[in-house]
Design a protein around this motif. Structure first.
Motif, PDB file in Angstrom:
ATOM      1  N   GLN A 197      -6.330   3.462   1.988  1.00 20.08           N
ATOM      2  CA  GLN A 197      -7.373   2.670   1.337  1.00 20.08           C
ATOM      3  C   GLN A 197      -8.451   2.321   2.348  1.00 20.08           C
ATOM      4  O   GLN A 197      -8.166   2.166   3.531  1.00 20.08           O
ATOM      5  N   GLU A 219      -9.361   4.179  -2.687  1.00 21.35           N
ATOM      6  CA  GLU A 219      -8.087   4.639  -2.146  1.00 21.35           C
ATOM      7  C   GLU A 219      -7.855   6.088  -2.537  1.00 21.35           C
ATOM      8  O   GLU A 219      -8.405   6.562  -3.530  1.00 21.35           O
ATOM      9  N   LEU A 224       0.821  -1.208   0.000  1.00 19.75           N
ATOM     10  CA  LEU A 224       0.000   0.000   0.000  1.00 19.75           C
ATOM     11  C   LEU A 224       0.856   1.261   0.000  1.00 19.75           C
ATOM     12  O   LEU A 224       1.770   1.404   0.790  1.00 19.75           O
TER      13      LEU A 224
END
Length: 108
Positions: free
Chosen positions: A33, A48, A29
């Motif tokens: 998100q 996101e 990531l």
């Protein structure tokens, strides 16, 4: 499925909870998100932070993540370039929205 926030509440990470264990939905990531739905195969959809301010829908399935993109709205409007995945079926098709428009993304 859930979301974990940092102490400043400015960065969110979706996670799966299974038998007392938290597992990140997307370990690679880069942005905040929020997970909205998971299907029986474990694929996750949600949205996101994109480009620092707009939200884009995403899917994470078997460790691979992709951006659902967005239908551009009226330039300068709050909904231009925004999307969100809200539900995902067993085939990986995602129901959601782009701006104020309902959208069905069909997985090929």
């Amino acid at each position: 499925i859930g979301v974990s926030m940092n102490l400043d509440f400015d960065h969110a990470h979706p996670f799966a909870w299974d038998d007392g264990t938290l597992t990140p939905v997307n370990p690679a990531l880069r942005a905040s998100q929020w997970a909205q739905a998971v299907n029986e195969g474990g694929a996750v959809t949600g949205y996101e932070a994109y480009n620092g301010h707009d939200n884009h829908g995403f899917v994470v399935d078997n460790g691979t993540s992709w951006d659902l993109g967005a239908i551009d709205g009226t330039p300068g409007s709050l909904q231009a370039g925004v999307s969100q995945g809200n539900a995902i079926n067993r085939h990986g098709d995602v129901a959601g929205n782009s701006g104020f428009n309902p959208v069905l993304w069909v997985r090929k």
